[in-house]
Design an enzyme around this catalytic site. Sequence first.
Site, PDB file in Angstrom:
ATOM      1  N   THR A  82     161.563  -8.204  26.281  1.00  0.00           N
ATOM      2  CA  THR A  82     160.929  -7.048  26.881  1.00  0.00           C
ATOM      3  C   THR A  82     161.530  -6.809  28.259  1.00  0.00           C
ATOM      4  OG1 THR A  82     158.882  -6.070  27.671  1.00  0.00           O
ATOM      5  CG2 THR A  82     158.978  -8.470  27.722  1.00  0.00           C
TER       6      THR A  82
ATOM      7  N   GLU B 161     154.884  -8.505  23.802  1.00  0.00           N
ATOM      8  CA  GLU B 161     154.187  -9.791  23.890  1.00  0.00           C
ATOM      9  C   GLU B 161     153.104  -9.938  22.809  1.00  0.00           C
ATOM     10  OE1 GLU B 161     154.930  -7.751  26.285  1.00  0.00           O
ATOM     11  OE2 GLU B 161     155.357  -8.742  28.180  1.00  0.00           O
TER      12      GLU B 161
HETATM   13  P1  AMP Z   1     156.835  -2.699  25.098  1.00  0.00           P
HETATM   14  O1  AMP Z   1     156.697  -4.125  25.412  1.00  0.00           O
HETATM   15  O2  AMP Z   1     158.171  -2.134  25.343  1.00  0.00           O
HETATM   16  O3  AMP Z   1     156.315  -2.425  23.723  1.00  0.00           O
HETATM   17  O4  AMP Z   1     155.901  -1.887  26.105  1.00  0.00           O
HETATM   18  C1  AMP Z   1     154.525  -2.100  26.191  1.00  0.00           C
HETATM   19  C2  AMP Z   1     153.921  -1.116  27.131  1.00  0.00           C
HETATM   20  O5  AMP Z   1     154.185   0.220  26.699  1.00  0.00           O
HETATM   21  C3  AMP Z   1     152.427  -1.198  27.257  1.00  0.00           C
HETATM   22  O6  AMP Z   1     152.024  -2.218  28.140  1.00  0.00           O
HETATM   23  C4  AMP Z   1     152.086   0.200  27.755  1.00  0.00           C
HETATM   24  O7  AMP Z   1     152.274   0.315  29.139  1.00  0.00           O
HETATM   25  C5  AMP Z   1     153.109   1.067  27.050  1.00  0.00           C
HETATM   26  N1  AMP Z   1     152.526   1.627  25.816  1.00  0.00           N
HETATM   27  C6  AMP Z   1     152.663   1.179  24.553  1.00  0.00           C
HETATM   28  N2  AMP Z   1     151.960   1.944  23.690  1.00  0.00           N
HETATM   29  C7  AMP Z   1     151.360   2.912  24.425  1.00  0.00           C
HETATM   30  C8  AMP Z   1     150.478   3.989  24.132  1.00  0.00           C
HETATM   31  N3  AMP Z   1     150.084   4.275  22.898  1.00  0.00           N
HETATM   32  N4  AMP Z   1     150.054   4.736  25.176  1.00  0.00           N
HETATM   33  C9  AMP Z   1     150.447   4.482  26.431  1.00  0.00           C
HETATM   34  N5  AMP Z   1     151.270   3.475  26.776  1.00  0.00           N
HETATM   35  C10 AMP Z   1     151.714   2.696  25.786  1.00  0.00           C
END
Ligand code: AMP
Length: 551
Positions: free
Chosen positions: A180, A324
């Site tokens: 990530t 995570e």
């Molecule tokens: P990742 O590890 O790249 O999947 O990113 C995770 C982060 O993406 C989360 O902690 C959120 O800040 C953002 N995120 C994921 N899904 C959403 C959603 N449906 N709405 C808003 N933010 C999201």
Amino acid sequence: MGGHDQTLEPFLWRAENIYPDREVVARTHEGTRRTTYAEYGERTRQLANALEGAGVSEGDRVGTFCWNHTRHFETYFGVPNMGAQVHTINPLLPDKHIQYIVEDAEDRVLFVDPSLAEKLAGAYDREAFASVEQFVVMGSDAPDLPIEPLTDYGSFVGDQPPSYEWPSLSSDQPAGMCYTSGTTGKPKGVEYSQDMMWSHTMSILTPQGLGIEDSDVLMPVVPMFHVNAWGLPFAATAAGAKQVFPGPVPEPADIARLIEEEDVTISAGVPTVWLGLLEYLEDHDVDLSTLQSVVIGGAAAPKAVIEQFDDLGVEVVHAWGMTEMSPVGTVANLKYDLRDAPYETQLEKQGKQGLIVPGLEFKVVDDDGTELAWDGEEFGELLVRGPWVTTEYHERPEANETDFEGSWLRTGDIVTVDEDGYIEIVDRADDVIKSGGEWISSQELENAIMAHDDVTEAAVIGVPHERWQERPVAMIVTPEDVDREALTGELQAMLKEEYPKWWLPDGFEFIDEIPKTATGKFSKKDLREQYAGQDLLEEDAPEEAAPAEDD
Ligand code: AMP
């Protein structure tokens, strides 16, 4: 006390034996490629034989640098079932992140798409890639590239026997890995054990999760390097659903065509994908009659998108998760007592990130760690825990100190929870930027910009963008006599050397000073507020502002 640990292998066994003829379809450069679960199972065992022949054994990592297609999917079961770890690498990252990731994960074999081979060769560094003993191009010939030893998938897997005795694995055997880049600094590796992937699969299969059935035709548009395409290929296999892989960089026209031709019932991707499809539908007649739902995650699903899909008879399933968390944490399904509620109420709930899925727990706390009320108003940081939520990063003790509290993961998302238990993200605790579902580190860009002699201070903030959700803008302080136009050009050229096009700021704004917090740090929150509503985007966002690449 059970007879078998929680592992992925029974999911494949079930698909092969109960649904041998169910199709796995992929869009490739040579047209649509069709296979069945029966053939797929054989291919995974051929792959395991090939990997074993290449010296891979239990506990080793196998990297992939690929789009969504059947061969990539073969690594999804072939690698973990033999006790190794499938490590998907995001090809959209800057070269130095790719080098860091390969070096950190110590991948022994690396699969790469033909269309990404050049990109990998560009990032190739002998020292960082020292662990890689074999590169395998996912095509029929190995191109002439300075990465070695290099072979092609056909030669690597082709003559291997289709039988392989899967070892008996324990639940905690490492099975997957993904990095990530959400927070600042270097990417952080998250490892998935067999039981993390197993329990995540079981949860998203339920109607309270994403409700995948054998009658479904599932098309993950979300890349397979994004947390295993959100775990959907595992769930689809467990259910016996037909799977459709959209191949390299699918355009809206490709997505529309695959929905029509393959009778897709459920698809998934970041909002940008669906905004693109909706725009395409304005001028094209597409039969969406089979499509029942689209899962939107990675960034907030805009209400207008939910409404437009509603008008087309397609349900938007808004989901939230994190690398995570394997990754799904919440789904904005309507609770039983809201199914007859007024449309506006339903829309409001579907626009939130949703209800925690079965198997996980959460709490929302203020700065002192005090739990907050579920009143839809008080907001604080969201903490989650459960069987598929990691409790540590791979060899990152400093991040392990800050990002976890015992079994709880600190998500960094600032949320409210309403009386019905729906979680809504209202802010992020850190200042990262997410453009088209991909992270951009504001801190890295700032450091690069501040390295220029004519820059006194710089802060990079994310500003809202209709198509990409957010785009970076650089706010810069310089001495008075500096030629700002020339400086902008120099900065653009400098950043272009180091970062992909989609990382480059779409605006360079010269300001008198950057607001500071009480402790003297840049207050990007204040900066964002100060410039809210102003048109800071000078450049048109590049076409490939993520996730597409120009390959
Ligand atoms: P990742 O590890 O790249 O999947 O990113 C995770 C982060 O993406 C989360 O902690 C959120 O800040 C953002 N995120 C994921 N899904 C959403 C959603 N449906 N709405 C808003 N933010 C999201």
